[in-house]
Design a protein around this motif. Structure first.
Motif, PDB file in Angstrom:
ATOM      1  N   GLY A 209       0.793  -1.223   0.000  1.00 39.36           N
ATOM      2  CA  GLY A 209       0.000   0.000   0.000  1.00 39.36           C
ATOM      3  C   GLY A 209       0.823   1.270   0.000  1.00 39.36           C
ATOM      4  N   VAL A 210       2.148   1.134   0.132  1.00 38.26           N
ATOM      5  CA  VAL A 210       3.035   2.294   0.131  1.00 38.26           C
ATOM      6  C   VAL A 210       3.903   2.266  -1.119  1.00 38.26           C
ATOM      7  CG1 VAL A 210       4.894   3.507   1.324  1.00 38.26           C
ATOM      8  CG2 VAL A 210       3.099   2.376   2.652  1.00 38.26           C
ATOM      9  N   SER A 211       3.921   3.373  -1.862  1.00 38.08           N
ATOM     10  CA  SER A 211       4.854   3.514  -2.975  1.00 38.08           C
ATOM     11  C   SER A 211       6.064   4.281  -2.467  1.00 38.08           C
ATOM     12  CB  SER A 211       4.216   4.271  -4.142  1.00 38.08           C
ATOM     13  OG  SER A 211       5.214   4.600  -5.102  1.00 38.08           O
ATOM     14  N   TRP A 212       7.160   3.550  -2.228  1.00 43.78           N
ATOM     15  CA  TRP A 212       8.339   4.195  -1.666  1.00 43.78           C
ATOM     16  C   TRP A 212       9.036   5.099  -2.667  1.00 43.78           C
ATOM     17  CZ3 TRP A 212       9.798   4.789   3.245  1.00 43.78           C
ATOM     18  CH2 TRP A 212       9.110   4.025   4.194  1.00 43.78           C
ATOM     19  N   ALA A 213       8.918   4.792  -3.945  1.00 44.15           N
ATOM     20  CA  ALA A 213       9.477   5.693  -4.950  1.00 44.15           C
ATOM     21  C   ALA A 213       8.735   7.026  -4.925  1.00 44.15           C
ATOM     22  CB  ALA A 213       9.408   5.056  -6.331  1.00 44.15           C
ATOM     23  N   ALA A 214       7.407   6.957  -4.817  1.00 46.56           N
ATOM     24  CA  ALA A 214       6.617   8.190  -4.749  1.00 46.56           C
ATOM     25  C   ALA A 214       6.932   8.955  -3.463  1.00 46.56           C
ATOM     26  CB  ALA A 214       5.129   7.868  -4.831  1.00 46.56           C
ATOM     27  N   LYS A 215       7.083   8.220  -2.357  1.00 49.50           N
ATOM     28  CA  LYS A 215       7.414   8.866  -1.087  1.00 49.50           C
ATOM     29  C   LYS A 215       8.793   9.526  -1.165  1.00 49.50           C
ATOM     30  CE  LYS A 215       6.034   6.980   2.720  1.00 49.50           C
ATOM     31  NZ  LYS A 215       5.217   8.079   3.304  1.00 49.50           N
ATOM     32  N   ALA A 216       9.757   8.826  -1.773  1.00 53.01           N
ATOM     33  CA  ALA A 216      11.092   9.405  -1.910  1.00 53.01           C
ATOM     34  C   ALA A 216      11.070  10.640  -2.799  1.00 53.01           C
ATOM     35  CB  ALA A 216      12.049   8.360  -2.475  1.00 53.01           C
ATOM     36  N   ARG A 259      20.449  19.540   5.803  1.00 50.67           N
ATOM     37  CA  ARG A 259      21.209  20.754   5.515  1.00 50.67           C
ATOM     38  C   ARG A 259      21.999  20.625   4.211  1.00 50.67           C
ATOM     39  NH1 ARG A 259      23.506  22.041  10.458  1.00 50.67           N
ATOM     40  NH2 ARG A 259      21.773  23.487  10.782  1.00 50.67           N
ATOM     41  N   ALA A 260      22.589  19.464   3.971  1.00 50.03           N
ATOM     42  CA  ALA A 260      23.401  19.274   2.777  1.00 50.03           C
ATOM     43  C   ALA A 260      22.567  19.410   1.505  1.00 50.03           C
ATOM     44  CB  ALA A 260      24.079  17.905   2.824  1.00 50.03           C
ATOM     45  N   ILE A 261      21.375  18.817   1.494  1.00 48.87           N
ATOM     46  CA  ILE A 261      20.537  18.899   0.295  1.00 48.87           C
ATOM     47  C   ILE A 261      19.957  20.295   0.141  1.00 48.87           C
ATOM     48  CG2 ILE A 261      18.389  18.052  -0.741  1.00 48.87           C
ATOM     49  CD1 ILE A 261      19.135  15.268   0.198  1.00 48.87           C
ATOM     50  N   GLY A 262      19.523  20.900   1.243  1.00 47.88           N
ATOM     51  CA  GLY A 262      18.990  22.255   1.164  1.00 47.88           C
ATOM     52  C   GLY A 262      20.023  23.259   0.690  1.00 47.88           C
ATOM     53  N   ALA A 263      21.282  23.061   1.091  1.00 47.19           N
ATOM     54  CA  ALA A 263      22.346  24.011   0.759  1.00 47.19           C
ATOM     55  C   ALA A 263      22.695  24.006  -0.725  1.00 47.19           C
ATOM     56  CB  ALA A 263      23.596  23.689   1.570  1.00 47.19           C
ATOM     57  N   LEU A 264      22.237  22.995  -1.468  1.00 44.28           N
ATOM     58  CA  LEU A 264      22.530  22.954  -2.893  1.00 44.28           C
ATOM     59  C   LEU A 264      21.782  24.042  -3.658  1.00 44.28           C
ATOM     60  CD1 LEU A 264      22.480  19.076  -3.445  1.00 44.28           C
ATOM     61  CD2 LEU A 264      24.484  20.564  -3.202  1.00 44.28           C
ATOM     62  N   GLY A 265      20.692  24.542  -3.080  1.00 42.28           N
ATOM     63  CA  GLY A 265      19.942  25.627  -3.710  1.00 42.28           C
ATOM     64  C   GLY A 265      19.264  25.232  -5.007  1.00 42.28           C
ATOM     65  N   LEU A 266      18.788  24.008  -5.090  1.00 38.57           N
ATOM     66  CA  LEU A 266      18.205  23.497  -6.327  1.00 38.57           C
ATOM     67  C   LEU A 266      16.700  23.700  -6.384  1.00 38.57           C
ATOM     68  CD1 LEU A 266      20.092  20.075  -6.395  1.00 38.57           C
ATOM     69  CD2 LEU A 266      20.632  22.098  -7.768  1.00 38.57           C
ATOM     70  N   THR A 267      16.190  23.898  -7.575  1.00 38.18           N
ATOM     71  CA  THR A 267      14.753  23.837  -7.834  1.00 38.18           C
ATOM     72  C   THR A 267      14.428  22.406  -8.228  1.00 38.18           C
ATOM     73  OG1 THR A 267      14.641  26.134  -8.561  1.00 38.18           O
ATOM     74  CG2 THR A 267      12.848  24.679  -9.246  1.00 38.18           C
ATOM     75  N   ALA A 268      13.482  21.802  -7.533  1.00 38.08           N
ATOM     76  CA  ALA A 268      13.206  20.379  -7.754  1.00 38.08           C
ATOM     77  C   ALA A 268      12.556  20.146  -9.114  1.00 38.08           C
ATOM     78  CB  ALA A 268      12.308  19.851  -6.639  1.00 38.08           C
ATOM     79  N   PRO A 269      13.173  19.344  -9.979  1.00 40.29           N
ATOM     80  CA  PRO A 269      12.533  18.992 -11.253  1.00 40.29           C
ATOM     81  C   PRO A 269      11.502  17.887 -11.026  1.00 40.29           C
ATOM     82  CG  PRO A 269      14.657  17.916 -11.089  1.00 40.29           C
ATOM     83  CD  PRO A 269      14.512  18.763  -9.851  1.00 40.29           C
ATOM     84  N   PRO A 270      10.588  17.687 -11.959  1.00 42.16           N
ATOM     85  CA  PRO A 270       9.605  16.610 -11.788  1.00 42.16           C
ATOM     86  C   PRO A 270      10.253  15.238 -11.947  1.00 42.16           C
ATOM     87  CG  PRO A 270       9.339  17.685 -13.933  1.00 42.16           C
ATOM     88  CD  PRO A 270      10.328  18.495 -13.163  1.00 42.16           C
ATOM     89  N   GLY A 271       9.836  14.303 -11.107  1.00 45.82           N
ATOM     90  CA  GLY A 271      10.318  12.930 -11.222  1.00 45.82           C
ATOM     91  C   GLY A 271      11.457  12.618 -10.277  1.00 45.82           C
ATOM     92  N   LEU A 272      11.400  11.408  -9.693  1.00 49.53           N
ATOM     93  CA  LEU A 272      12.410  10.998  -8.720  1.00 49.53           C
ATOM     94  C   LEU A 272      13.801  10.960  -9.337  1.00 49.53           C
ATOM     95  CD1 LEU A 272      13.354   9.877  -6.006  1.00 49.53           C
ATOM     96  CD2 LEU A 272      12.634   7.595  -6.766  1.00 49.53           C
ATOM     97  N   ARG A 273      13.939  10.337 -10.491  1.00 47.34           N
ATOM     98  CA  ARG A 273      15.278  10.202 -11.076  1.00 47.34           C
ATOM     99  C   ARG A 273      15.860  11.556 -11.447  1.00 47.34           C
ATOM    100  NH1 ARG A 273      14.131   4.668 -12.637  1.00 47.34           N
ATOM    101  NH2 ARG A 273      15.942   3.435 -12.003  1.00 47.34           N
ATOM    102  N   ALA A 274      15.015  12.488 -11.880  1.00 47.42           N
ATOM    103  CA  ALA A 274      15.515  13.822 -12.216  1.00 47.42           C
ATOM    104  C   ALA A 274      15.998  14.544 -10.967  1.00 47.42           C
ATOM    105  CB  ALA A 274      14.424  14.633 -12.900  1.00 47.42           C
ATOM    106  N   LYS A 275      15.300  14.357  -9.866  1.00 42.27           N
ATOM    107  CA  LYS A 275      15.731  14.966  -8.612  1.00 42.27           C
ATOM    108  C   LYS A 275      17.059  14.377  -8.158  1.00 42.27           C
ATOM    109  CE  LYS A 275      11.104  16.103  -6.844  1.00 42.27           C
ATOM    110  NZ  LYS A 275      10.320  15.652  -8.030  1.00 42.27           N
ATOM    111  N   ILE A 276      17.164  13.064  -8.228  1.00 40.84           N
ATOM    112  CA  ILE A 276      18.413  12.410  -7.837  1.00 40.84           C
ATOM    113  C   ILE A 276      19.569  12.898  -8.712  1.00 40.84           C
ATOM    114  CG2 ILE A 276      19.632  10.202  -7.741  1.00 40.84           C
ATOM    115  CD1 ILE A 276      16.970   8.899  -6.931  1.00 40.84           C
TER     116      ILE A 276
END
Length: 283
Positions: A209-216, A259-276
């Motif tokens: 019942g949980v989509s971990w990819a969607a949650k990530a 803090r490490a991820i926030g400090a990158l100053g990124l705008t989140a693109p759509p999709g898990l793989r694009a974010k990664i």
């Protein structure tokens, strides 16, 4: 008597709560030329009256929503206290440790204000004024009534003194913000190893019942947009746990990852793989 509301701090939460409200607002970003115009535009978009100092915003206010960053919560209370009218309700809605809230309460009460410990128990979007609030302290009942009159639709009082609502929020954040950091760590590693789909499928099988990819995907978006603010909140969580003597080892890891991820100053693109890919490319 109808309350006159003021906002001290006007970021995501302030804008979410202020839409359509008759209120004044001040944010320290108006103190600096490089951020002033954007913040004034935020005030206009929300329909609030822009003020260029906390003194101006607090003049005649009978209720104040403090919505600053966690590391500024105590400083904001101490700076505003001399400008409060007697009996003004100070709603400390910031995600900070109980001890921080108790210190802020001392400053507000010494100036004749009425301090209310408020915990916002969900993201402010999309709920906005339906966001669940917990309120605590000696003025909790009066505070809950004023918040309801403002338009908040889900306000509950918590037994106990100042810090009771904050304790619930802080301890809950151990898991909520910690899971964000863990999913980021898990899926960044999975992508690096070329096993993202297999890891996601295995996790889904373990938690039906949980989509971990969607949650990530969602968690990475929140960390990219708000990791710095979340790290400041988790510093307050660590203070809470240290004061309780229960240990904060996992929380300190959460602080580092947020803090490490926030400090990158990124705008989140759509999709898990694009974010990664964006995170790995900027790290």
């Amino acid at each position: 008597m109808e309350s006159t509301f003021a906002f001290i701090g006007f970021g995501e939460a302030g804008a979410a709560f202020a839409s359509g409200a008759q209120a004044r607002a001040y944010d320290r970003k108006t103190d600096f030329a490089e951020t002033r115009d954007a913040k004034l535009a935020d005030f206009r978009a929300a329909g609030v009256t822009a003020c260029l100092s906390d003194t101006e915003a607090l003049d005649g206010a009978t209720a104040v929503l403090s919505l600053v960053t966690a590391d500024q919560a105590l400083a904001a209370a101490e700076a505003a206290a001399p400008s409060l009218s007697p009996g003004t309700l100070w709603f400390d809605m910031n995600s900070v440790a109980p001890d921080t809230k108790r210190a802020a309460a001392v400053a507000i009460e010494a100036a004749g204000g009425r301090y209310v410990d408020v915990a916002i128990m969900s993201p402010v979007h999309p709920a906005r004024l339906a966001s669940p609030l917990l309120v605590a302290g000696p003025h909790a009942v009066a505070g809950a009534q004023a918040l309801a009159a403002f338009g908040f639709a889900s306000v509950a009082t918590v037994p106990g003194d100042v810090g009771a609502a904050s304790s619930i929020k802080m301890i809950r954040s151990v898991l909520v913000k910690g899971l964000e950091a863990l999913t980021a760590e898990c899926f960044l590693a999975a992508e690096a190893a070329g096993v993202t789909d297999a890891v996601g499928a295995s996790l889904d099988a373990s938690w039906p019942g949980v989509s971990w990819a969607a949650k990530a995907d969602y968690n990475l978006e929140r960390m990219m947009a708000h990791g710095g603010r979340r790290a400041a909140e988790m510093e307050e969580v660590a203070k809470t746990l240290d004061a309780l003597g229960t240990g904060a080892a996992m929380t300190r890891g959460t602080i580092e990852r947020q803090r490490a991820i926030g400090a990158l100053g990124l705008t989140a693109p759509p999709g898990l793989r694009a974010k990664i890919a964006a995170i790995r490319g900027a790290a």
